[in-house]
Enzyme design. Structure first.
Site, PDB file in Angstrom:
ATOM      1  N   CYS A  46       0.826  -1.213   0.000  1.00  0.00           N
ATOM      2  CA  CYS A  46       0.000   0.000   0.000  1.00  0.00           C
ATOM      3  C   CYS A  46       0.853   1.254   0.000  1.00  0.00           C
ATOM      4  O   CYS A  46       0.370   2.345  -0.292  1.00  0.00           O
ATOM      5  CB  CYS A  46      -0.901   0.043   1.230  1.00  0.00           C
ATOM      6  N   ARG A  73      14.757 -14.879  13.995  1.00  0.00           N
ATOM      7  CA  ARG A  73      13.657 -15.325  14.849  1.00  0.00           C
ATOM      8  C   ARG A  73      13.257 -16.766  14.531  1.00  0.00           C
ATOM      9  O   ARG A  73      12.193 -17.221  14.944  1.00  0.00           O
ATOM     10  CB  ARG A  73      12.463 -14.402  14.679  1.00  0.00           C
ATOM     11  N   VAL A  83       7.048 -21.718  -5.266  1.00  0.00           N
ATOM     12  CA  VAL A  83       6.371 -23.001  -5.072  1.00  0.00           C
ATOM     13  C   VAL A  83       5.588 -23.282  -6.345  1.00  0.00           C
ATOM     14  O   VAL A  83       4.778 -22.462  -6.783  1.00  0.00           O
ATOM     15  CB  VAL A  83       5.462 -22.971  -3.833  1.00  0.00           C
ATOM     16  N   ASP A 287      -4.846 -11.642   0.281  1.00  0.00           N
ATOM     17  CA  ASP A 287      -5.445 -11.312  -1.012  1.00  0.00           C
ATOM     18  C   ASP A 287      -5.817 -12.529  -1.854  1.00  0.00           C
ATOM     19  O   ASP A 287      -6.334 -12.366  -2.964  1.00  0.00           O
ATOM     20  CB  ASP A 287      -4.473 -10.445  -1.841  1.00  0.00           C
TER      21      ASP A 287
END
Lengths: 455, 455
Positions: A46, A73, A83, A287
């Protein structure tokens, strides 16, 4: 032995899901692998128009968390890795490392589909010519900025007049381009009713944008593989650069090939916990899914960053053994066009008709501050209320500073199914720098309540 | 024969009631007489600090509708005419024309008490000295402005640190005065919790205001009947001008003398249609009544222009033969302190304790725009949620541009008794110029929901 979570797509939904799952489960319990075919992860799509406009100077600023931070992390983030196949029965996915060509199958315990959306590129002559750009990814944004900087001419044409199209048109003006916007709609921002869209059009024309409405693009005129003009049935608009803002469709080709359930829009169908229907070990969000519209009680395709982030949270909680749901949306969206703030929530007149609802519609004029306060600017609020019941159905706001976020009052009222009569008593904040004593939303609610009473 | 509506008080409630009744009933059906002892009618008292500051240049700007306009609409508005006695049994009021000394009894079919509030003036030595000003009416405002313009020195002391006190302190700074504010509270704006009030204090100190907290004013030192300093137990603060912002009490002496029912605060008690309890032909609203607090389910005294206007509408509808009610308030209030926006709704920690509610309290930091967007400024949101049920109890926001009106989301959520868990799914508006993708209110709701879950 731990489990493995495989995530396809490294933007809002995918990485929010991965991060939330990681918070709930340590690396010894859950391995997390995230694939994305692009060069960037975890960025604000955005924000791209503001990057193009120059408000944001560095693409890095749009990136919430770097790949290194994700890896630190305990999230195995694999960029430039596509993929190419899902095997739900075998609980595995096939990946393809773009730089090396390596392909492998990887098994999962939990699969998260966060494949996002693809810009619509109608099969028009010249649509793939050099100089025609989408603005869906950071890569797209960078390509466009490079093109703008090296462009020999200063004529830009934006095709489509949705939020992104309008934001891009403004960005191009601020880059010094002569901008023409071509849309098949009667007014820009077709998620608004045309009377409210007309206010946006005026602001755009005021910025010097040439707006061509009710026009169907028939193709691009090209020379040597390079775009030279956008053509419609009646006319031709010279272009050094063309930006496509026609909208997006769910990027669900993989899911379709794997036999996963898709809705009318092509978006994946999920349950309230964002699990793909009929597949307890496949989750989807953002989305690439349809969302439940709490106002019309139907499934709709509304790709927005806010939903994508919430979906990611819900999915990560579920995969991590927690519990969360995504109850649905009311259709809130907003944008800024030059100094004009534009916001909408709930149903437009067209959407209400389509849902079989009869309604009263009122439009009022007010100001964002007390009328006597310096800088008080006009604001137009349109409100739809169901006939007989008086239930709030939708609100649209167009105005200056302080207009857009007022839509949130209506978003909460829609979520809780308030009537416009109930809304008239809302204890909204008042102080002269922030609002007239009757907030514009209350003025609209009073007008709508009166219309409902009068039948 | 028509009926007669007599209104005591010509500000928001009184004239909103008169106007609304007039809309519903013509002059042949309803005679409307409005009394006010002051020189002005129908003005925005909340605008006075901005007038003193110079943002608003003319008192006329604060007047919504002139006496002549009211009279042209068939409202017999009698300024400088004090109502000195109510006779509910005889259905009449006694008035006193200040300029002529004329006194008369006037009978009514509907009596509206809109007598407003009186600034608190504790019986301290010197409180009535020359140079000590309240700021409740336009007359007060004009007197203060005259005094500021003719003052020989530039030292001002504001006593009290509520909204009006804080707004006046800023106004005086902008007028070029050295301002000291003395309050018995630990922090300014005691309707906020002290941790949030501390943020306001910092902003005020940053403007150059000397803030003296935890201090009890013991009196005014005077010379020749003129104030020279404000004294506390420990200190003395030289003053050329003193502004009292200690708060107000309901102006209900007339009502008390007539035996009408008053609550603990001294405010009139009404039913949902704003009729004084036990008196079907007497209505009351605005700063002279208690309001029902929908969060704590108790009666409270919260004098605010928004309630006053709504009360007037409800009363006018009732008198005019229509139907409307005022269901209550949630305690929303806001103010601007220099560039800082301050807003609150629902219960503070103290009020929640007093109501017997146990709660979790969280405070988060966010920004008003996407973090990468130019001009993104910090915002602090504090949220209280009931223990076990998770019901939202209150929100306080302190931040820069775009902070204050975000409180309205919480106001609607409080009205509809949402839980903080439900709030986490709210479809609030997002665009980089207006909000991070997780709106600060959602960030707070998520933190609060987590606190509730963890018990």
């Amino acid at each position: 032995m731990g489990q493995r979570m495989v995530v396809v797509g490294a933007d809002a939904t995918g990485l929010a899901a991965a991060s939330q799952a990681r918070r709930l489960r340590g690396a010894d319990e859950l391995e997390i692998v995230v694939f994305d075919k692009g060069n960037f992860a975890s960025y604000s799509a955005c924000g791209i128009p503001y990057w193009v406009a120059g408000d944001v100077t560095d693409a890095e600023d749009l990136i919430a968390r770097s790949p290194a931070e994700h890896r630190a992390r305990g999230i195995d983030l694999r960029l430039r890795t596509e993929v190419t196949e899902l095997d739900p029965a075998g609980r595995r996915v096939r990946s393809h490392v773009l730089d090396t060509g390596d392909r492998e199958w990887l098994s999962y315990d939990h699969l998260v589909l966060a494949t996002g959306a693809t810009p619509i590129r109608p099969p028009l002559p010249g649509i793939d010519a050099e100089g025609v750009y989408g603005v869906q990814t950071l890569d797209d944004g960078q390509a466009l900025i490079d093109a703008l900087e090296s462009a020999t001419g200063k004529r830009a044409v934006v095709v489509g007049a949705g939020y992104i199209g309008v934001e891009m048109a403004e960005a191009l003006v601020r880059r010094g381009f002569d901008v023409t916007m071509v849309t098949r709609a009667a007014e820009p921002m077709a998620t608004l009713d045309p009377d409210m869209g007309a206010l946006v059009r005026k602001a755009m024309v005021g910025m010097g944008i040439q707006l061509v409405c009710d026009a169907e693009v028939t193709g691009m005129r090209t020379e040597d593989g390079r775009v030279r003009a956008v053509t419609t049935a009646e006319n031709e608009y010279p272009a050094d650069v063309v930006v496509l803002g026609i909208g997006v469709r769910p990027a669900t080709d993989l899911a379709r090939d794997a036999g996963l359930p898709l809705g009318e829009s092509g978006g994946l169908l999920t349950d309230l916990a964002q699990r793909v229907r009929g597949h307890d070990d496949i989750w989807a969000g953002g989305d690439c899914v349809e969302v439940f519209d709490l106002v019309s009680d139907t499934l709709r395709y509304i790709p927005l960053g806010t939903h994508a982030n919430k979906h990611g949270q819900v999915i990560g909680s579920g995969v991590g053994g927690g519990y969360a749901t995504f109850p649905g949306v009311v259709g809130t969206a907003m944008s800024k066009v030059c100094e004009l703030e534009v916001a909408r929530t709930g149903l437009s007149e067209k959407a209400a008709h389509r849902a079989g609802l009869q309604f009263h519609s009122v439009t009022i004029e007010s100001t964002g501050r007390a009328g006597y306060f310096p800088g008080a600017q006009p604001m137009t609020v349109k409100m739809l209320a169901e006939r007989r019941t008086g239930r709030l159905l939708g609100v649209q706001i167009v105005g200056r500073e302080g207009s857009a976020k007022r839509i949130d009052v209506a978003a909460v009222a829609l979520t809780t199914r308030m009537t416009v009569e109930q809304m008239t008593a809302l204890d909204l904040g008042y102080a002269p720098p922030f609002s007239p004593v009757w907030d514009p939303v209350l003025v609209a609610a009073r007008a709508a309540a009166k219309a409902v009473r009068q039948g």
